[in-house]
Scaffold this active site. Structure first.
Site, short mmCIF file in Angstrom:
data_model
loop_
_atom_site.label_atom_id
_atom_site.label_comp_id
_atom_site.label_asym_id
_atom_site.label_seq_id
_atom_site.Cartn_x
_atom_site.Cartn_y
_atom_site.Cartn_z
N GLU A 83 -8.78 69.46 85.46
CA GLU A 83 -7.97 68.33 84.97
C GLU A 83 -6.58 68.78 84.51
O GLU A 83 -5.73 67.96 84.21
CB GLU A 83 -8.71 67.59 83.84
N ARG A 134 -10.18 79.45 76.54
CA ARG A 134 -11.32 79.75 75.66
C ARG A 134 -12.62 79.39 76.39
O ARG A 134 -13.49 78.71 75.88
CB ARG A 134 -11.21 79.00 74.33
N HIS A 192 -10.70 74.31 84.12
CA HIS A 192 -10.19 72.94 83.87
C HIS A 192 -9.49 72.34 85.08
O HIS A 192 -8.25 72.44 85.17
CB HIS A 192 -9.18 72.98 82.72
N ARG A 244 -20.58 80.30 74.62
CA ARG A 244 -19.29 79.72 74.23
C ARG A 244 -18.27 80.82 73.97
O ARG A 244 -18.61 81.87 73.47
CB ARG A 244 -19.43 78.91 72.94
N CYS A 304 -15.57 72.98 81.40
CA CYS A 304 -15.41 73.83 80.21
C CYS A 304 -16.33 73.38 79.07
O CYS A 304 -17.53 73.58 79.16
CB CYS A 304 -13.94 73.91 79.82
#
Ligand code: GLN
Length: 207
Positions: free
Chosen positions: A174, A138, A172, A110, A83
């Protein structure tokens, strides 16, 4: 082997936690939070976490490790950017406040999904890994890939790209319990014959 998570802001603990779990099972992975040049020198793989790319950018510049990351990765150290991390790794961003490292030859926007779809969870099909529940927060949008292999798409847009020793994801890994992407990244570090090269999925090197 030590794997460094660039540790100023964002999902640092989450990456360290997954690496720790893998280390407990496999015995040869040691996670390290990296905040300075000496710690960076010590690692065999680098993770740039999700978070706020403008903030992480400022801090890695301030602490003098921006250039060091670039030279280590250019010399073969594997890097995974998730990300905000893929934004920092990119050659071109749409925001002058984040000067991408140019380690992935992609153009990235972004917060590309805008306000309505800022965050969502969806399944993606990852080459070499399979079906995976991806968490987008996001997230940026990859506008173009000039070099490397696209490993996954969501809604027709690339969301995971690999170019040799550099892996970038707009989601993500993680933030789930699934360790397969971290394991894939660990496989890029000192695998057979050293660092692996990007292929097009049929063993053909993409250059
Ligand atoms: N929108 C964030 C940025 O531009 C990235 C989002 C994330 O890492 N969750 O830095």
């Amino acid at each position: 082997m030590k794997i460094g998570v660039i540790g100023f802001q964002g999902d640092v603990e989450e990456h360290l936690g997954i690496l720790k779990r893998i280390g407990e099972e496999s015995g040869n992975v040691e996670p390290l939070r990296v905040k300075n040049r000496d710690q960076l020198k010590d690692v065999s793989g680098i993770i740039l976490p999700g978070g706020e790319s403008t903030t992480i950018f400022k801090l890695i510049k301030e602490y003098g490790i921006y250039e060091d990351i670039i030279s280590m990765v250019r010399n073969g150290t594997p890097l995974m950017g998730t990300c905000a991390g893929i934004i920092l790794s990119a050659a071109r961003t749409n925001d002058a406040r984040v000067d991408g490292m140019g380690l992935l030859d992609i153009e990235i926007e972004r917060n590309g999904y805008g306000r309505q779809a800022q965050s969502f969870i969806d399944d993606v099909e990852i080459k070499g890994i399979g079906n995976y529940m991806a968490v987008f927060i996001r997230a940026p949008i990859i506008k173009s890939v000039n070099h490397g292999e696209i490993l996954a798409y969501h809604d027709g847009k690339p969301v995971m790209v690999r170019d040799g020793n550099v892996l970038g994801l707009t989601f993500h890994p993680e933030l789930t319990d699934d360790t397969r992407i971290h394991e894939y990244f660990i496989g890029m570090i000192g695998g057979e014959g050293g660092v692996s090269t990007g292929t097009n999925g049929e063993g053909v090197i993409v250059k």
